[in-house]
Every structure is written in structure tokens, then in C-alpha cells.
Design an enzyme around this catalytic site. Structure first.
Site, PDB file in Angstrom:
ATOM      1  N   ALA A 117       1.170  -1.107  -0.047  1.00  0.00           N
ATOM      2  CA  ALA A 117       0.536   0.069  -0.078  1.00  0.00           C
ATOM      3  C   ALA A 117       1.009   0.842  -0.003  1.00  0.00           C
ATOM      4  CB  ALA A 117      -0.973   0.045   1.408  1.00  0.00           C
TER       5      ALA A 117
ATOM      6  N   GLU B 120      -0.403  -8.838  -1.256  1.00  0.00           N
ATOM      7  CA  GLU B 120      -2.164  -9.692  -0.899  1.00  0.00           C
ATOM      8  C   GLU B 120      -2.632  -9.496  -2.332  1.00  0.00           C
ATOM      9  OE1 GLU B 120      -2.530  -6.666   2.203  1.00  0.00           O
ATOM     10  OE2 GLU B 120      -3.443  -8.004   2.822  1.00  0.00           O
TER      11      GLU B 120
ATOM     12  N   GLU C  20       3.481  -5.698   6.973  1.00  0.00           N
ATOM     13  CA  GLU C  20       3.007  -4.388   7.951  1.00  0.00           C
ATOM     14  C   GLU C  20       2.894  -4.598   9.212  1.00  0.00           C
ATOM     15  OE1 GLU C  20       1.864  -7.208   5.525  1.00  0.00           O
ATOM     16  OE2 GLU C  20       0.670  -5.799   4.256  1.00  0.00           O
TER      17      GLU C  20
HETATM   18  C1  3H9 Z   1       0.470  -2.662   3.073  1.00  0.00           C
HETATM   19  O1  3H9 Z   1       0.776  -2.641   2.141  1.00  0.00           O
HETATM   20  C2  3H9 Z   1      -0.424  -2.524   3.890  1.00  0.00           C
HETATM   21  C3  3H9 Z   1      -1.399  -3.680   3.459  1.00  0.00           C
HETATM   22  O2  3H9 Z   1      -1.756  -4.712   3.997  1.00  0.00           O
HETATM   23  C4  3H9 Z   1      -3.266  -3.022   3.335  1.00  0.00           C
HETATM   24  C5  3H9 Z   1      -4.093  -1.534   3.041  1.00  0.00           C
HETATM   25  C6  3H9 Z   1      -5.145  -1.901   3.216  1.00  0.00           C
HETATM   26  N1  3H9 Z   1       4.672   3.350  -0.011  1.00  0.00           N
HETATM   27  O3  3H9 Z   1      12.978   1.880   0.784  1.00  0.00           O
HETATM   28  P1  3H9 Z   1      13.989   1.911  -1.028  1.00  0.00           P
HETATM   29  C7  3H9 Z   1       9.329   4.647  -1.577  1.00  0.00           C
HETATM   30  S1  3H9 Z   1       1.871  -1.725   4.559  1.00  0.00           S
HETATM   31  C8  3H9 Z   1       5.278   4.971  -0.211  1.00  0.00           C
HETATM   32  O4  3H9 Z   1      14.655   3.160  -0.044  1.00  0.00           O
HETATM   33  P2  3H9 Z   1      15.045  -0.347  -1.729  1.00  0.00           P
HETATM   34  C9  3H9 Z   1      10.903   5.349  -0.146  1.00  0.00           C
HETATM   35  O5  3H9 Z   1       9.805   6.350   0.688  1.00  0.00           O
HETATM   36  C10 3H9 Z   1       2.909  -1.917   3.244  1.00  0.00           C
HETATM   37  N2  3H9 Z   1       6.382   4.841  -0.706  1.00  0.00           N
HETATM   38  O6  3H9 Z   1      14.059   1.367  -1.593  1.00  0.00           O
HETATM   39  C11 3H9 Z   1      11.371   5.448  -1.115  1.00  0.00           C
HETATM   40  O7  3H9 Z   1      10.839   7.280  -1.559  1.00  0.00           O
HETATM   41  P3  3H9 Z   1      11.986   8.672  -1.783  1.00  0.00           P
HETATM   42  C12 3H9 Z   1       4.087  -3.143   2.962  1.00  0.00           C
HETATM   43  C13 3H9 Z   1       7.136   3.669  -0.911  1.00  0.00           C
HETATM   44  O8  3H9 Z   1      15.274  -0.548  -2.978  1.00  0.00           O
HETATM   45  C14 3H9 Z   1      11.358   4.775  -2.558  1.00  0.00           C
HETATM   46  O9  3H9 Z   1      10.093   4.290  -2.237  1.00  0.00           O
HETATM   47  N3  3H9 Z   1       4.925  -2.731   2.048  1.00  0.00           N
HETATM   48  C15 3H9 Z   1       6.951   2.832  -0.182  1.00  0.00           C
HETATM   49  O10 3H9 Z   1      16.151  -0.106  -0.951  1.00  0.00           O
HETATM   50  C16 3H9 Z   1      12.231   4.402  -2.589  1.00  0.00           C
HETATM   51  O11 3H9 Z   1      12.179   2.881  -1.438  1.00  0.00           O
HETATM   52  C17 3H9 Z   1       6.344  -2.100   3.082  1.00  0.00           C
HETATM   53  O12 3H9 Z   1       6.539  -2.485   4.000  1.00  0.00           O
HETATM   54  C18 3H9 Z   1       5.581   2.600   0.110  1.00  0.00           C
HETATM   55  N4  3H9 Z   1       4.736   1.221   0.155  1.00  0.00           N
HETATM   56  O13 3H9 Z   1      14.163  -0.976  -1.415  1.00  0.00           O
HETATM   57  C19 3H9 Z   1       7.385  -2.409   2.073  1.00  0.00           C
HETATM   58  N5  3H9 Z   1       8.084   1.762  -0.366  1.00  0.00           N
HETATM   59  O14 3H9 Z   1      12.803   7.835  -2.618  1.00  0.00           O
HETATM   60  C20 3H9 Z   1       7.535  -1.121   1.756  1.00  0.00           C
HETATM   61  C21 3H9 Z   1       9.089   1.871  -0.767  1.00  0.00           C
HETATM   62  O15 3H9 Z   1      11.886   9.200  -1.690  1.00  0.00           O
HETATM   63  N6  3H9 Z   1       9.513  -0.273   1.532  1.00  0.00           N
HETATM   64  N7  3H9 Z   1       8.958   3.781  -1.256  1.00  0.00           N
HETATM   65  O16 3H9 Z   1      12.754   8.336  -0.533  1.00  0.00           O
HETATM   66  C22 3H9 Z   1      10.053  -1.278   1.358  1.00  0.00           C
HETATM   67  O17 3H9 Z   1      10.716  -2.610   1.933  1.00  0.00           O
HETATM   68  C23 3H9 Z   1      11.279  -1.237  -0.066  1.00  0.00           C
HETATM   69  O18 3H9 Z   1      11.207   0.329  -0.252  1.00  0.00           O
HETATM   70  C24 3H9 Z   1      11.662  -2.388  -0.750  1.00  0.00           C
HETATM   71  C25 3H9 Z   1      13.136  -1.141  -1.769  1.00  0.00           C
HETATM   72  C26 3H9 Z   1      12.377  -3.279  -0.845  1.00  0.00           C
HETATM   73  C27 3H9 Z   1      10.919  -2.551  -2.101  1.00  0.00           C
END
Ligand code: 3H9
Length: 673
Positions: A72, A114, A134
Site C-alpha cells: 500500500a 495481497e 506490515e
Molecule cells: C501495506 O501494504 C498495508 C496493506 O496490507 C493493507 C492496506 C489496506 N509506500 O526503500 P527504498 C518509497 S503496508 C510509499 O529506498 P529499496 C520510499 O519512501 C506496506 N512509498 O528502496 C523511497 O522514496 P524516496 C507494506 C514507498 O530499493 C522509495 O520508495 N510494504 C513504499 O532499498 C525507494 O524506497 C512495505 O512495508 C510504500 N509502500 O527497497 C514495503 N515503499 O526515494 C516497504 C517504498 O522518495 N518498502 N517507498 O525516499 C520497502 O521495504 C522497500 O522500499 C523496498 C525497496 C524493499 C520495496
């Protein structure tokens, strides 16, 4: 085969491409294809379009860029929710009368996983990682993940994945039947081909939605309570893991729609909690920390292919492992051959442990070891791009080393010190290249701890700082820029915290009471247990070198007294606690020593409540953090939070000391809960 591009709205990040009888729905929402409102809306519309087209037999959902949907859009949490809601979008996908196939690559996380689970089939590129992280944001999966995953892989595996938040490679998930096929290349081609086989079936059956797979039967009636107890210990004080267990248990108690509604309630409770707000702050703070807006825009980092590490002690070896594990060649320098060999043996042992615990395979171990070359000669460092000095913590020793490095290293080489306390400005001045000198302060054990303080000295230039920050990221660290002062940010604040803890002992608290209060508050360990573990003499020696040491006779009493009596902590089996047979226990001798010292210093002793202990220590931390900000030693308050979350066991669900200082919980009864 026709090839038609149909944008749903002019700015939509979701488009349909028709490939014969297959509708390819593509999400393109950089950087990680997060499920923003526009993506949810686009998905809803594209699925409806594909279902209303009689020429379409199957739907494939895929993503552009480096990853399938990674969750999300976290930046939308904390704002009024916008329709369509993700659970409704995923229900619509699952109810599609035409088979929907998810084509997975990269990191398929949270709402992204999901989404994949709501599709009827999943095809993935080899090495793709899937997970429901999450809980690391103080949330639970809120779009059916707690209901669909157990139906596909069983309750135990779902409990493990959802409560840990850890990702799993698709090859493992395939064994559980969560993924139908794993391909080495041409993911889209395979997914379309997979879809075409359904389209060509004359009397194609409506696919079975995951929600209609019977819920797994649990034979162990204690299972969920056992997990609750386990998580109460492992994730002390946290709401999300407990809510996650409840949501998964609901799979076995209610029909799908009812359990889904309850999942939503549990999710919303988490989303609205202060814990989740704090953990989301931590998420964005950890990414913001790498942004150095204060540097000149044209600054470019230097390429780093080869580094040197000076000193093959525990720290130097840990640092060498960090580089080799990231594929960077390392020269490890130690002047005495036997000490060098001891260090190389230690490194080999560490890699062997990693193989034994399945963290790496033996081929990777061999590749890493081959990257580390030992030497006793400074001349061998002539071609390295960067040096990290990790020698004995003594100003004179370090200055001598930097004089030699300055002579042998090429002019473009960056010279970094791993000092924890010493003045980098003074070290830089012994070289002819002070603009290329800075601190790179690793935390012990260096190959495990994520934190790296990158210390900018007065003359360090922009390129040197940027290079060190980028190198930190490359070796998997969270690099935080800080300025020069005694102890930089982390240790300087820890010193204020430790002084306050010692003062509390003089006022009547016991080491055990202080440690218990802080652990109950959420710190990974209490200050006295930490001191005993790392050695009380370390801080003692550092304090002696501090030119700004207060003259107050109660400063760091009784810690200094214990050191003078040879009670250095666990290594001498006596410190703030006694360790008979290696087991920690309160020591009446220490209590007596504290009482006598308090009497000598004329400090009256009293009973101190846990809430007061917590308030005193956290306030000491925050006050020092504020001074650090005022003096410009840290760039942003959030940088201080990142340091404390990643280097000092500060509870993530409280966001870090500076975030906590501005929260409604600071100075409220919650401080003593
Ligand atoms: C969820 O899904 C809830 C649902 O179950 C239910 C809903 C109803 N959103 O980490 P990076 C941005 S909760 C917005 O440096 P990497 C991040 O801020 C979510 N932005 O890259 C950054 O921005 P900026 C569950 C996001 O290659 C840029 O992307 N998911 C999100 O080292 C690059 O990020 C997670 O918890 C996001 N979801 O790693 C996954 N994700 O460049 C969270 C990233 O402006 N994300 N950004 O600073 C991660 O773990 C890592 O970002 C990922 C890539 C492994 C994907």
C-alpha cells in the site's frame, strides 16, 4: 495478435495491453508501484474493462520497473482514506469470472502480496521475494492477507510470515503451493502463455477464488495462545503482532466475509495507533537520512573499488566482512604477522558460522574470503580508494597511522577513522588532505549492526561525505551524517543517558530496577546490563579522554568506582551484577557500595518508581538530542531517531527519542506504562 494500448484516464498509472485473448494489466507507478488511490482506481477499472470484453479470456497483472507492487502507499496512511479501498479492489479481482494471473518480480510486499494472493494463479521470476511486512510498520495485512495466505500455505507458515514480517523467496513458496510456476526469464511471455491456455479451453470453468478454499483445520488447541505468549516476549508491548495472531485465528472461527470484516477492524485499530504512526515515521526517516540536500547539487561520489582496513581486531575484522560481503576488495593491515593471522582466522570463522546457519552458501563464503587480503606493509595500500582506520582508541596512535596513510595512499584516496569519541578535526590536520578525511563510525558487531555514523570534520569536502554515505548504503548500512563532537551523536547521547542512570543509583534505585523499568518501556536492554555486556571500562577510558568531562564528583558514580575495583562487567564475572556460573543476578555488594557512595556524596536515597526512572532517562536523552540539534551536530531531528533506533535498541514503536519528545505520550502517564 492485436496490440492495443488503452489508457483508462490520461494520467493513470495502470494500463491494459491486449495480447490476443489475454488482457495484460500493467501497473507503472515508480519507484515501487505502491497501491496509491490512482493505482487502486486503475486496477478496478481495468479489471472491469477486461471482464466486459468478450474477446478476452484471461487477465494478467504485472508491473513495470524494478518490482511488482511493494505494498500500500504508506504516505496515504494518517490521511483520510480514499475510495476504492484495497480490500474491495482485491475482492473484485478475486470474483473475476475470467482467470487472473499475477506475474511477480522484485519484492512483492504487503498489499502487493495481497494483490497477488487475490489473483487465481501466481507466476514468478526466480529469486522474487514475497512477504507481509506490515508488522514492521505497526500494522497487520489489511486487504485479506491474514485470510488468503493461511488458505494457501497453512496456518503455521502464515503465522510465521505475518508475525515476523520477513520475506520468503518464491522458490520456497512454490513448495507450499502459493506460487504455481517459477521462471528464469521472460516473465511476461510465460504469464501470457500461461493465461492463453485457459482462454483456449472451450468450456472454461470459472476459477476458484482463494477465499473459497476451505480454511485449514488446526489440531493443536493451544497453537494461537502459544504464539501470543511467544510474541508477547519477542515483540514486547506491541499491538500489531497480537492483532495479527487474532486475525489469523479468525480464519478458523468465522466464514471468509466475517473474518475479512474483523481483519479490517484489527487493521484500522493498528493504523490509528500511536505505534504505527511512530513506525511509519521511522520508515520515512530511514530513507530521508540519505538525502543530503545541503550538498552542492553537482557533487558526484567517487567510485570505490578497493578499500583498506587498518587493524585486524574484532572491529576491523567486522568492517572487512562488511566490504567483502558487498563484493568490494579489502586489504586488511596489521603490523604483526601473528595478529594479522588471528584476524584472518576470525573472519574465516565468522563466514563459516554464516554457512552453518544457512545465511550464505559455501561458494559465496569462498568468494568473500578471496576478496580479503592481509598485509603487514603500509606500501600495499598505495592503490586503495578508501581506508578505514580501526586501530586502538588512542589519539596519538591514530595520528601516527594517518601520517603514514597520507604518505602511502594515492592523493584521491579518502582516509576515514572508525573512532567512537576522538576529534576527527585533529586527526585530519596531520594529513596534507584534510578535505578527504572523515569519520566512519561502525557499531559493534560491525558486520551485523546496521548503523553507520558518517562524521563530517570541519574541512571534509562534499564529495568525500557523499562517497562515504553512498558506500555505507552499498554495504547495507543505514548511514547517518553527523558532525564532530565528543561521542558524535549516538555515544554523546548515550553518555547523558548513562550519567542519568548512574545518578539514579545514587538516589536510591538499584541497577535491576533501572534496567527493568527501561526494558518495560521498550529498550532492548537496560543501561546496566548493556554496560556489563560491553565492559564498564570502555566508557571509563573514553571519559578520561574527554576534555569536557564535568568535575562533579557524582558524575558516573558508581560506574567509575566499579572499574577501579576491577569489576569490569561480564568479562570479569562482576560488574553492576554478579555472574555466578555465567548467570546474571543482583549483587548485594554493589548495592552496599552504592549506598556508601551516596552517603559519602551526601545524596539522600529514596524509593524511585519505574515511571520516574523512565522519565528521567528519556528526558536526559532528549535534552542532549536537542543540544546536538542546536549545535548542528545532527542535520535533522529524524536523523537522531534513526541513530537510536538502529544503534541503541530504542523501541521502534516509539519512533526514536526526538519523535517521542513531540508525541502526546511524552510526559504523560504512558511514560510509566
Ligand atoms: C501495506 O501494504 C498495508 C496493506 O496490507 C493493507 C492496506 C489496506 N509506500 O526503500 P527504498 C518509497 S503496508 C510509499 O529506498 P529499496 C520510499 O519512501 C506496506 N512509498 O528502496 C523511497 O522514496 P524516496 C507494506 C514507498 O530499493 C522509495 O520508495 N510494504 C513504499 O532499498 C525507494 O524506497 C512495505 O512495508 C510504500 N509502500 O527497497 C514495503 N515503499 O526515494 C516497504 C517504498 O522518495 N518498502 N517507498 O525516499 C520497502 O521495504 C522497500 O522500499 C523496498 C525497496 C524493499 C520495496
Amino acid at each position: 495478435m492485436t496490440n492495443k494500448l488503452t489508457p483508462v484516464t490520461p494520467v493513470t498509472p495502470v494500463k491494459i495491453v491486449i495480447e490476443g485473448s489475454v488482457a495484460l494489466i500493467n501497473i507503472d507507478n515508480p519507484p515501487v508501484n505502491a497501491l496509491s488511490q490512482a493505482v487502486r482506481q486503475g486496477l478496478m477499472e481495468c479489471v472491469a474493462t477486461a471482464n466486459s470484453d468478450p474477446n478476452i479470456g484471461t487477465i494478467v497483472i504485472a508491473c513495470s520497473g524494478r518490482t511488482f507492487v511493494a505494498g500500500a502507499d504508506i504516505s496515504e496512511f494518517g490521511k483520510p482514506p480514499l475510495e476504492p479501498h484495497l480490500p474491495d479492489v482485491l475482492n473484485a479481482i478475486e470474483q473475476s469470472p475470467k482467470p487472473v494471473i499475477a506475474a511477480l518480480h522484485g519484492t512483492v510486499l504487503g498489499g502487493g502480496f495481497e494483490l497477488a494472493l487475490s489473483c487465481h494463479y501466481r507466476i514468478a521470476l526466480a529469486g522474487t521475494k514475497c512477504g507481509l511486512p506490515e508488522v514492521t510498520l505497526g500494522l497487520i495485512p489489511g486487504a485479506g492477507g491474514t485470510q488468503r495466505l493461511p488458505r494457501l500455505c497453512g496456518i503455521e507458515k502464515a503465522l510465521e510470515m505475518i508475525t515476523s514480517g520477513k520475506s520468503v523467496v518464491v522458490e520456497d513458496l512454490q513448495a507450499f503451493g502459493v506460487v504455481e510456476s517459477v521462471v528464469g526469464e521472460n516473465l511476461l511471455g510465460h504469464a501470457i502463455e500461461y493465461g492463453a491456455q485457459f482462454s483456449s479451453q472451450i468450456d472454461r470453468k470459472t476459477p476458484v477464488p482463494t477465499s473459497q478454499i476451505p480454511a485449514p483445520v488446526v489440531t493443536n488447541s493451544q497453537l494461537f495462545d502459544q504464539w501470543r505468549a511467544k510474541l508477547a516476549r519477542r515483540a514486547r508491548g506491541q499491538l500489531a503482532p497480537q492483532n495479527a495472531i487474532q486475525a489469523i485465528e479468525n480464519t478458523t472461527l468465522y466464514c471468509f466475509p466475517e473474518a475479512l470484516a474483523k481483519e479490517r477492524e484489527l487493521f484500522v485499530e493498528c493504523r490509528n495507533s500511536s505505534q504505527s504512526a511512530a513506525m511509519r515515521h521511522a520508515f520515512f526517516a530511514e530513507r530521508q537520512v540519505a538525502k543530503l540536500d545541503f550538498l552542492k547539487t553537482e557533487t558526484q561520489a567517487l567510485p570505490i573499488a578497493k578499500v583498506a582496513v587498518i587493524g585486524a581486531g574484532t572491529m576491523g575484522c567486522g568492517i572487512a566482512i562488511c566490504f567483502a560481503s558487498a563484493g568490494i576488495a579489502v586489504r586488511l593491515l596489521e603490523l604483526k604477522a601473528e595478529n594479522l593471522q588471528r584476524g584472518l582466522n576470525l573472519i574465516a570463522e565468522r563466514y563459516a558460522q554464516s554457512v552453518d546457519s544457512d545465511r550464505i552458501d559455501s561458494q559465496t563464503r569462498d568468494q568473500c574470503l578471496a576478496l580479503i587480503q592481509g598485509t603487514c606493509l603500509y606500501e600495499d595500500l598505495a592503490d586503495v580508494d578508501l581506508v578505514i582506520e580501526a586501530a586502538f582508541e588512542n589519539a596519538e596512535v591514530k595520528r601516527d597511522i594517518f601520517v603514514q596513510l597520507d604518505q602511502v595512499c594515492k592523493p584521491s584516496a579518502i582516509l576515514a577513522s572508525n573512532t567512537s569519541y576522538l576529534d576527527i578535526n585533529a586527526i585530519a590536520e596531520v594529513t596534507a588532505r584534510p578535505e578527504k578525511v572523515l569519520g566512519m563510525h561502525f557499531f559493534s558487531p560491525a558486520h551485523i549492526m546496521k548503523l553507520l555514523e558518517v562524521v563530517r570534520a570541519h574541512k571534509t569536502d562534499d564529495q568525500t561525505l557523499l562517497t562515504a554515505m553512498k558506500l555505507g548504503k552499498r554495504i547495507g548500512k543505514i548511514a547517518v551524517p553527523v558532525g564532530v563532537c565528543y561521542g558524535f551523536v549516538g555515544n554523546r547521547m548515550y553518555s547523558a543517558y548513562g550519567a542519568a542512570a548512574n545518578q539514579l543509583l545514587l538516589e536510591g534505585a538499584t541497577p535491576e530496577q533501572v534496567d527493568q523499568a527501561m526494558e518495560d518501556w521498550g529498550m532492548a536492554m537496560g543501561p546496566f546490563a548493556v554496560a556489563d555486556l560491553s565492559g564498564i571500562d570502555i566508557g571509563y577510558k573514553a571519559r578520561r579522554e574527554n576534555p569536557h568531562r564535568p568535575s562533579d564528583p557524582s558524575f558516573f558514580r558508581p560506574a567509575d568506582l566499579l572499574v577501579q575495583q576491577g569489576r569490569l562487567g561480564q568479562k570479569t564475572e562482576a560488574g553492576f551484577y554478579a555472574y555466578p556460573g555465567g548467570k546474571k543476578q543482583p549483587d548485594p555488594e554493589v548495592i552496599q557500595l552504592i549506598i556508601e557512595e551516596a552517603r559519602r556524596l551526601k545524596i539522600p536515597q529514596r524509593i524511585i518508581r519505574p515511571g520516574d526512572i523512565q522519565r528521567r532517562l528519556i528526558t536526559a536523552l532528549i535534552k542532549e538530542g536537542e543540544k546536538i540539534l542546536e549545535q548542528g551536530i545532527a542535520v535533522r531531528a529524524a536523523d537522531i531517531d534513526v541513530i537510536w533506533l538502529n544503534g541503541y535498541g530504542f523501541p521502534r514503536y516509539r519512533g526514536g527519542p526526538m519523535y517521542f519528545a513531540n508525541s502526546s505520550e511524552f510526559d504523560s502517564p504512558a511514560l510509566s506504562s
